[in-house]
Every structure is written in C-alpha cells, then in structure tokens.
Write an enzyme that holds these catalytic residues in place. Structure first.
Site, PDB file in Angstrom:
ATOM      1  N   PRO A 222      -6.553  -1.597  -0.688  1.00 13.85           N
ATOM      2  CA  PRO A 222      -6.841  -0.629  -1.723  1.00 13.85           C
ATOM      3  C   PRO A 222      -5.950  -0.038  -2.587  1.00 13.85           C
ATOM      4  O   PRO A 222      -6.233   0.743  -3.543  1.00 13.85           O
ATOM      5  CB  PRO A 222      -7.726   0.441  -1.042  1.00 13.85           C
ATOM      6  CG  PRO A 222      -6.773   0.469   0.074  1.00 13.85           C
ATOM      7  CD  PRO A 222      -6.483  -1.078   0.424  1.00 13.85           C
ATOM      8  N   GLY A 223      -4.562  -0.402  -2.288  1.00 21.64           N
ATOM      9  CA  GLY A 223      -3.609   0.121  -3.511  1.00 21.64           C
ATOM     10  C   GLY A 223      -2.527   1.074  -3.258  1.00 21.64           C
ATOM     11  O   GLY A 223      -1.795   1.378  -3.868  1.00 21.64           O
ATOM     12  N   GLY A 224      -2.711   1.629  -1.823  1.00 23.98           N
ATOM     13  CA  GLY A 224      -1.573   2.518  -1.648  1.00 23.98           C
ATOM     14  C   GLY A 224      -0.116   2.236  -1.493  1.00 23.98           C
ATOM     15  O   GLY A 224       0.574   2.726  -2.221  1.00 23.98           O
ATOM     16  N   LYS A 225      -0.093   0.970  -1.122  1.00 23.21           N
ATOM     17  CA  LYS A 225       1.464   0.382  -1.079  1.00 23.21           C
ATOM     18  C   LYS A 225       1.754  -0.033  -2.711  1.00 23.21           C
ATOM     19  O   LYS A 225       3.048   0.354  -2.985  1.00 23.21           O
ATOM     20  CB  LYS A 225       1.258  -0.766  -0.302  1.00 23.21           C
ATOM     21  CG  LYS A 225       1.116  -0.672   1.213  1.00 23.21           C
ATOM     22  CD  LYS A 225       1.059  -1.851   2.027  1.00 23.21           C
ATOM     23  CE  LYS A 225       0.507  -1.583   3.647  1.00 23.21           C
ATOM     24  NZ  LYS A 225      -0.881  -1.184   3.531  1.00 23.21           N
TER      25      LYS A 225
ATOM     26  N   ASP B 142      -4.837  -9.740  -5.524  1.00 21.44           N
ATOM     27  CA  ASP B 142      -5.979  -9.668  -4.352  1.00 21.44           C
ATOM     28  C   ASP B 142      -6.891 -10.629  -4.624  1.00 21.44           C
ATOM     29  O   ASP B 142      -7.266 -10.713  -5.783  1.00 21.44           O
ATOM     30  CB  ASP B 142      -6.517  -8.237  -4.110  1.00 21.44           C
ATOM     31  CG  ASP B 142      -6.969  -7.959  -2.753  1.00 21.44           C
ATOM     32  OD1 ASP B 142      -6.264  -7.591  -1.932  1.00 21.44           O
ATOM     33  OD2 ASP B 142      -8.047  -8.363  -2.520  1.00 21.44           O
TER      34      ASP B 142
ATOM     35  N   CYS C  47      -2.073  -4.984  10.254  1.00 22.55           N
ATOM     36  CA  CYS C  47      -2.720  -3.637  10.973  1.00 22.55           C
ATOM     37  C   CYS C  47      -3.129  -4.165  12.320  1.00 22.55           C
ATOM     38  O   CYS C  47      -4.424  -3.804  12.318  1.00 22.55           O
ATOM     39  CB  CYS C  47      -3.375  -2.678  10.208  1.00 22.55           C
ATOM     40  SG  CYS C  47      -4.570  -3.780   9.318  1.00 22.55           S
TER      41      CYS C  47
END
Length: 410
Positions: free
Chosen positions: A232-235, A250, A345
């Site tokens: 979802p874009g945190g990195k 993605d 993860c």
C-alpha cells in the site's frame, strides 16, 4: 433493535465468511453501516478470531453438541465480549435477538440464553492458553525456535496490536512511544484522521518491522529506485522522503490507487506503474531496488488473525517459486554496483533464509551487505547476513510483525 445489534450482526456475518467460506477479512466488502458501527464490526470479528480456541473451550463445557455455524459464531462473539469486560446484560440480549431473527435459528434462542447465562461472570478465559498457530506453521517454528518462543508469539498475537507510525523529520507528530528503531508506537490511536499531523502528511501507519526494509535500502537523494510490489505504499513514501526518484510498481490497480492517495496526502512524488513484474521492462536500470515479495504473510497474524483460518500452507511452494523469479528479474535491472533489498513478511525460512541462500547459489557474483540499523539488536541478524524479525521481539511493548530482509550487492 437492541443497542449495538447491527454491528454485532455484521461481525457474525464476517465470521461466517472467514470460518465458513475461507475468505480473508480484507477481501470482504465492508458492512453497509455508519462508520463507527462498521469499525466496531470489523474489530469484534477480529477479536473473536484472536481468541477462538480458548472461547470454544469455554463453550464446550455448556454445549452437548455444536450448533449451526451462525449460532456458534453468535456464542463466540458474546463470550469474547464478556471476556473483554462488556456488560453481560447487553451482550446476552443482543445474542438472543440475533438468533431469534433467523427462521432456521429462532428455536435456538433459548439455548443461547441458557449457555451465556451459565458462563462465569469474571475470569472467563483465565488459565487458558492463547489461540495457537495452525499446525502447519506451529510445528516448523517450534523446531526452529523452541516451544517457549512460539508460545510467546502466540501470547503477543492474542493482544490488540499497537499502531506504529513512520514519521517525517521535523514534522508534527502525535504523542506516543518512540521505539528504538525510530517508529512512533500508539497504544490507543482512536480516529487516525483526527491525530496531529495527519492532514499535513507528517506520518503514515507502518509497522516498525516493515519500516526497516526501506531503511536497509538507504536510498540517497537523486538515486533512481524501484519499489517492486509497492502497495500500500509505506516503503514508497520512505524512499521518496529520502529524496530518491522512485518508480513504484504493483500488479493491483485498486491497491495502487491507495498508494496514489497516500502520496497525495504526504505531498511526496513517485512514478506509479500498474503491471505484472514478470512481464514489465523498465526504461533504464536502477541504483537500488526494493522487492517486498508476495508471501504467506505469516508474520502478520497479530494484525490479521483470520489468516490461520483461511490458509493451510499449500500456497507456500508457489510463492517461493514466484519470489525466486522476482529476485532474478530484479537483479537484471540493477546498475553495476547497485543493490537489491529482498524482504517478506513471513516467519518461514523457505521464504527468507533459504530463499537468500538459493539466490546466492544462482548468482555467484552476489554478496550480502550488512548495514547497521539504529535500534536493531545484534541477535536479530542471521549468520547469513539477513535480518530475521519475529512477533515475540519487544513482546512487552506489543511485539512487531515477523519479517525477513536482506540486502544484496550486485
């Protein structure tokens, strides 16, 4: 309708989809309810899944046979709420009303009332072990780390996970505990959009373990960096905040729409690409690539308690093959002297340590680059140079997601 029945009934429907149909909560349409009731329904369903095994042990003492799934889920929800301190009167009344509504369950309203009134007033789950990991995951983890570690992981997963924020330097931030790795941990977040700094894009929600992946990249201003499997874009935001020229890719258009929303709120920029990484070709090589690969997600059960009831481990072999293919493809897109950070993860070594070892065999010129990261304890590094994070780390603080990550120099 009794107070709170709408949210509870929606929670029971969600549980039916998970436990009856084998669907993940994240894949279900959200209940058509006011925002507060919708959030409550999702929270209640997750609470039941976190405590399903001990709650079923309590119910087994008062049931001669297991009732239909919907009725069983009503009972599970009621016992879970009672165990968490909800007043018995409201919980029992709501449970009985939900069962009375159904033509096929109305005759069981008396049973539900009798069972719930027989449950002790206090200490309902006292002395019972927490929800166990599924056998296909528990056995290899016990073999790897020992029973005590696995039991601690299970205890952490039984609690409400705290919310971690990644902060932008010099921006306003909510009050919370600053973790050794730099993330801000909130024990009680409330409405996130109302917290200081949200509207200004001063921070975003990201588990402290996930935040270390981009830090391992150590992107520098002006570098051309690819974030593979970016949603979802945190990195992506971390890399952009470091000043890199980021291409975020993605396969999912809807998930990339969330990345676009997050970038807009924070005022950060990246080039967004919706494509299959196995088919896509970049216009030019990259200084660095972050590959947070698709995986079993077994490190995120504390945030996704439905996962053990939906997955059975059969998908792992296919995911391992996909990860290897993505590693090979990404390495071909690096500039000479470039670096690739691979992460999953997952708690399973075949998606982490073994995947890294296999990549080094396939690519003899590769080397693992160990980078010192603030707050990372020495024992978290593996002999092979990767970083293995587990939910039992910082258990007294609420734990962290399970991750494996490694940086490779081409």
């Amino acid at each position: 309708m009794a107070e709170g029945v709408a949210a509870r009934a929606a929670a029971v429907e969600l549980l039916g989809a998970v436990l009856g149909d084998g669907r993940m909560l994240a894949d279900l349409a959200e209940p058509e309810l006011p925002a507060s009731d919708r959030a409550r329904a999702m929270r209640l369903a997750a609470d039941v899944l976190r405590h399903l095994e001990p709650v079923d042990r309590v119910l087994a003492k008062h049931l001669r046979k297991v009732p239909p799934l919907m009725v069983m889920n009503v009972l599970r929800l009621a016992v879970t709420e009672r165990a968490m301190g909800a007043p018995a009167h409201g919980v029992v009344n709501a449970a009985v009303e939900m069962v009375r509504r159904g033509k096929r369950t109305v005759h069981l309203a008396g049973l539900v009332n009798a069972v719930l009134r027989a449950v002790p007033e206090e200490g309902i789950l006292d002395g019972l072990p927490p929800q166990r990991l599924p056998r296909w995951l528990r056995q290899p983890l016990v073999h790897l780390h020992g029973r005590a570690v696995v039991e601690t992981i299970e205890a952490v997963q039984a609690g409400h996970p705290p919310i971690d924020l990644t902060l932008r330097a010099g921006r306003v931030a909510p009050e919370g505990e600053v973790l050794p790795t730099g993330s801000l941990r909130l024990s009680e977040a409330g409405q996130l959009t109302a917290l200081p700094g949200f509207a200004e894009g001063a921070w975003w929600v990201q588990d402290t373990a996930a935040a270390l992946v981009a830090r391992l990249v150590a992107a520098r201003p002006g570098e051309r960096v690819l974030d593979l499997c970016a949603a979802p874009g945190g990195k992506t935001m971390q890399l952009a905040d470091a000043g890199a020229e980021v291409v975020a890719l993605d396969i999912s258009g809807p998930r990339m729409a969330r990345v676009a929303e997050n970038l807009a709120r924070t005022g950060l920029t990246a080039t967004l690409v919706v494509a299959d990484a196995l088919q896509w070709e970049p216009e030019a090589a990259f200084d660095a690539i972050l590959l947070d690969a698709p995986c079993s997600a077994t490190g995120t059960i504390r945030r996704h308690p439905d996962l053990p009831f939906v997955k059975d481990g059969s998908e792992v072999a296919g995911l391992v093959a996909l990860q290897a293919a993505l590693i090979d493809r990404a390495l071909a897109w690096l500039k000479p002297g470039g670096r690739l950070v691979f992460s999953t993860c997952s708690l399973l070594p075949e998606e982490g340590e073994a995947q890294l070892a296999a990549a080094l065999v396939r690519h003899p010129g590769l080397a693992v680059e160990r980078v010192e990261l603030a707050g990372v304890e020495p024992g978290w590094w593996t002999e092979g140079g990767g970083l293995r994070l587990r939910p039992d780390y910082w258990a007294e603080r609420g734990g962290m997601d399970g991750f494996f990550m490694a940086r490779l120099g081409a």
